[in-house]
Design a protein around this motif. Sequence first.
Motif, PDB file in Angstrom:
ATOM      1  N   ILE A  79       0.865  -1.177   0.000  1.00  0.00           N
ATOM      2  CA  ILE A  79       0.000   0.000   0.000  1.00  0.00           C
ATOM      3  C   ILE A  79       0.896   1.219   0.000  1.00  0.00           C
ATOM      4  O   ILE A  79       1.634   1.454   0.961  1.00  0.00           O
ATOM      5  N   ILE A  97     -17.296   4.244  -0.772  1.00  0.00           N
ATOM      6  CA  ILE A  97     -15.985   4.131  -1.407  1.00  0.00           C
ATOM      7  C   ILE A  97     -15.194   2.990  -0.756  1.00  0.00           C
ATOM      8  O   ILE A  97     -14.509   2.221  -1.440  1.00  0.00           O
ATOM      9  N   THR A  98     -15.331   2.845   0.546  1.00  0.00           N
ATOM     10  CA  THR A  98     -14.710   1.719   1.244  1.00  0.00           C
ATOM     11  C   THR A  98     -15.263   0.404   0.723  1.00  0.00           C
ATOM     12  O   THR A  98     -14.523  -0.566   0.545  1.00  0.00           O
ATOM     13  N   LEU A 134     -13.512  -0.410  -2.554  1.00  0.00           N
ATOM     14  CA  LEU A 134     -12.133  -0.865  -2.336  1.00  0.00           C
ATOM     15  C   LEU A 134     -12.093  -2.267  -1.719  1.00  0.00           C
ATOM     16  O   LEU A 134     -11.274  -3.102  -2.114  1.00  0.00           O
ATOM     17  N   LEU A 181     -12.826  -4.747  -4.464  1.00  0.00           N
ATOM     18  CA  LEU A 181     -11.685  -4.921  -5.360  1.00  0.00           C
ATOM     19  C   LEU A 181     -10.575  -5.736  -4.694  1.00  0.00           C
ATOM     20  O   LEU A 181      -9.963  -6.600  -5.331  1.00  0.00           O
ATOM     21  N   LEU A 182     -10.317  -5.470  -3.417  1.00  0.00           N
ATOM     22  CA  LEU A 182      -9.285  -6.224  -2.695  1.00  0.00           C
ATOM     23  C   LEU A 182      -9.685  -7.689  -2.512  1.00  0.00           C
ATOM     24  O   LEU A 182      -8.852  -8.590  -2.651  1.00  0.00           O
ATOM     25  N   LEU A 227      -2.041  -1.543  -3.774  1.00  0.00           N
ATOM     26  CA  LEU A 227      -3.010  -0.445  -3.773  1.00  0.00           C
ATOM     27  C   LEU A 227      -2.232   0.860  -3.853  1.00  0.00           C
ATOM     28  O   LEU A 227      -1.379   1.126  -3.000  1.00  0.00           O
ATOM     29  N   ILE A 247      -2.862   5.048  -4.408  1.00  0.00           N
ATOM     30  CA  ILE A 247      -3.789   6.176  -4.478  1.00  0.00           C
ATOM     31  C   ILE A 247      -2.981   7.381  -4.926  1.00  0.00           C
ATOM     32  O   ILE A 247      -1.966   7.706  -4.313  1.00  0.00           O
ATOM     33  N   MET A 273      -7.588   5.398  -7.495  1.00  0.00           N
ATOM     34  CA  MET A 273      -7.279   4.332  -6.554  1.00  0.00           C
ATOM     35  C   MET A 273      -7.138   3.070  -7.391  1.00  0.00           C
ATOM     36  O   MET A 273      -8.093   2.641  -8.025  1.00  0.00           O
ATOM     37  N   VAL A 320      -6.036  -0.904  -7.785  1.00  0.00           N
ATOM     38  CA  VAL A 320      -5.790  -2.205  -7.153  1.00  0.00           C
ATOM     39  C   VAL A 320      -5.256  -3.131  -8.239  1.00  0.00           C
ATOM     40  O   VAL A 320      -5.917  -3.359  -9.246  1.00  0.00           O
ATOM     41  N   SER A 327     -20.277  -1.705  -7.545  1.00  0.00           N
ATOM     42  CA  SER A 327     -19.133  -0.806  -7.381  1.00  0.00           C
ATOM     43  C   SER A 327     -19.066   0.221  -8.503  1.00  0.00           C
ATOM     44  O   SER A 327     -18.829   1.409  -8.253  1.00  0.00           O
ATOM     45  N   LEU A 367     -10.253   2.944  -9.928  1.00  0.00           N
ATOM     46  CA  LEU A 367     -11.378   3.756  -9.459  1.00  0.00           C
ATOM     47  C   LEU A 367     -10.935   5.212  -9.518  1.00  0.00           C
ATOM     48  O   LEU A 367      -9.940   5.573  -8.897  1.00  0.00           O
TER      49      LEU A 367
END
Length: 126
Positions: free
Chosen positions: A7, A23-24, A27, A30-31, A48, A50, A59, A61, A97, A120
């Motif tokens: 990260i 938004i969380t 993410l 995606l993770l 990840l 950003i 963002m 991934v 998403s 994203l």
Amino acid sequence: HGVKLQIAEPPGDLNLHCRSTQITQILLNLLNNAFDAIRDTAQPEIQLIIQRQGEFVSMVVTDNGPGVPPDLRERIFEPFFTTKGIGSGVGLGLSISAGIAQAHGGTLILDSSERTRFVLTLPLAA
């Protein structure tokens, strides 16, 4: 699980006008998808990043799994489409998403030019 998770430190000047829970959710989806993709990889890695891009924040991934087959790339954002086995997914994660990203004035895309990368992009607050 032996996953190398990288990260990168995000820039400190990013300010979004968004629903942070949504938004969380993107993410996390995606993770989780990246983790599923690398499950059988010898040296599994997820990254990840950003970063600021003009008036937007991206963002990204990335995983080192086998990638999304070319014939499925057009379909992965369709509701109820899944590449996972029975009982492992309902095919709503990427569709929802992408809808959340769009509702925030942004986008969610698959970039297969290098490994598997989901990007994203959201507008920065004015």
